[in-house]
Design an enzyme around this catalytic site. Structure first.
Site, PDB file in Angstrom:
ATOM      1  CE  LYS A 146      -5.668  45.765   3.570  1.00 13.98           C
ATOM      2  NZ  LYS A 146      -6.233  44.677   4.362  1.00 13.98           N
ATOM      3  CD  GLN A 190      -5.368  41.950   6.519  1.00 18.41           C
ATOM      4  OE1 GLN A 190      -5.675  43.119   6.333  1.00 18.41           O
ATOM      5  NE2 GLN A 190      -5.197  41.098   5.535  1.00 18.41           N
ATOM      6  CG  ASP A 201     -12.853  44.909   5.161  1.00 18.75           C
ATOM      7  OD1 ASP A 201     -12.224  45.036   4.100  1.00 18.75           O
ATOM      8  OD2 ASP A 201     -12.335  44.539   6.227  1.00 18.75           O
TER       9      ASP A 201
HETATM   10  N1  GUN Z   1      -7.568  39.857   4.231  1.00 22.92           N
HETATM   11  C1  GUN Z   1      -7.293  39.809   2.906  1.00 22.92           C
HETATM   12  N2  GUN Z   1      -8.014  40.723   2.244  1.00 22.92           N
HETATM   13  C2  GUN Z   1      -8.760  41.374   3.162  1.00 22.92           C
HETATM   14  C3  GUN Z   1      -9.705  42.434   3.097  1.00 22.92           C
HETATM   15  O1  GUN Z   1     -10.021  42.978   2.029  1.00 22.92           O
HETATM   16  N3  GUN Z   1     -10.242  42.826   4.273  1.00 22.92           N
HETATM   17  C4  GUN Z   1      -9.921  42.238   5.456  1.00 22.92           C
HETATM   18  N4  GUN Z   1     -10.508  42.698   6.560  1.00 22.92           N
HETATM   19  N5  GUN Z   1      -9.047  41.249   5.556  1.00 22.92           N
HETATM   20  C5  GUN Z   1      -8.479  40.827   4.413  1.00 22.92           C
END
Ligand code: GUN
Length: 296
Positions: free
Chosen positions: A54, A98, A121
């Site tokens: 990311k 995350q 998100d």
């Molecule tokens: N863990 C796996 N995918 C995601 C996501 O799209 N957002 C977040 N915050 N955690 C994740």
């Protein structure tokens, strides 16, 4: 008939290339880069890989990336304090904590502490409510990316029968809301659904988001249907000691019946990060009071 393969990787690459232009436009108008902050608590190796990718993707898009690693024994209070600091930071347009969080931390409370206008998100209850009410907000990345692939493939979705398998807050429920907003007739199926194969067989659009490897079989699918496979499951490969990724759909079988299908990997997966960056740029325009450019 063999299904067309929906190339999510190519679509995501195109979206990221377009985003670079929007980022340049934003920088010219706001005098700063859009900023995305990612918080990783603990040492989960898979999460660390996601967070690294990311960060790289954020910088490649010309955006500012802020990554915060906190130890696994971080307290709820310390994590909430970090979120409050990022809420108050004017250089931060998007905040992603995350998930999953280490045991003992309360995810719901952390999500609810994020400024809804920085919630890239789209997990905050305010954004879930906005989506359900048809108000502008931030929409979860995987469902929005899936919708982009569907519209690219089918054009108008109006009047189509859609079945979403899975009812999570992260994928199933927001996916159903997005399809409803596109005037689909939406069914949400889940582990207690009776006669699931028959329910799926009615659908022009199938979105599988259950996390069960190759559960959806070819003979469940209506000939010509469009299949979006959100599942990413690691299973043993034929070769001893090796593993492979498979979706929630039996790909080899579905390929013979569907009109179009997303592969795993290379379908929905690459869309998620591209839409995350897109959401951060959207949040940046809105936070600066700038009009969002068409096509963002
Ligand atoms: N863990 C796996 N995918 C995601 C996501 O799209 N957002 C977040 N915050 N955690 C994740």
């Amino acid at each position: 008939m063999t299904a067309a393969i929906i190339d999510g990787k190519a679509f995501a690459d195109g979206l990221r290339a377009r985003l670079a232009d929007f980022v340049a436009d934003f920088v010219a108008k706001a005098g700063r880069k859009p900023g995305l902050a990612v918080v990783l608590v603990g040492e989960d190796p898979a999460s660390a890989v996601y967070v690294r990718s990311k960060g790289k993707a954020t910088e490649a898009a010309g955006m500012a990336s802020f990554t915060y690693r906190m130890p696994a024994d971080t307290s709820q209070e310390a994590l909430l304090a970090k979120v409050a600091e990022l809420n108050a930071d004017p250089a931060v347009d998007g905040i992603l904590v995350q998930l999953p969080l280490p045991k003992g931390l309360r995810e719901d409370e952390v999500i609810a502490a994020i400024d809804p206008d920085k919630d890239v998100d789209g997990f905050h209850p305010i954004n879930a409510g906005r989506l359900a009410s048809g108000l502008p907000g931030l929409v979860p990345c995987t469902p929005l990316g899936s919708l982009m692939l569907l519209k690219d493939r089918l054009g108008s979705l109006s009047g189509l029968d859609a079945v979403v398998i899975g009812r999570s807050n992260i994928v199933g429920k927001p996916m159903a809301q997005l399809l409803l907003a596109e005037s689909c007739t939406v069914t949400i199926a889940h582990s207690r659904t009776k006669n699931l194969p028959e329910v799926v067989k009615r659908a022009d659009i199938v979105v599988a988001a259950v996390g069960r490897p190759e559960m959806v079989k070819g003979d469940w699918i209506k000939p010509g249907a469009t299949v979006i496979d959100v599942g990413i499951n690691r299973v043993d490969a034929a070769e001893p000691g090796k593993t492979k990724l498979v979706g929630d759909v039996d790909y080899a079988e579905a390929l013979e019946v569907a009109g179009a299908i997303t592969p795993v990997p290379g379908g929905v997966g690459p869309m998620t990060i591209a839409v995350l960056l897109r959401n951060a740029v959207v949040a940046a325009y809105r936070r600066e009071g700038l009009e969002e450019p068409a096509g963002l």
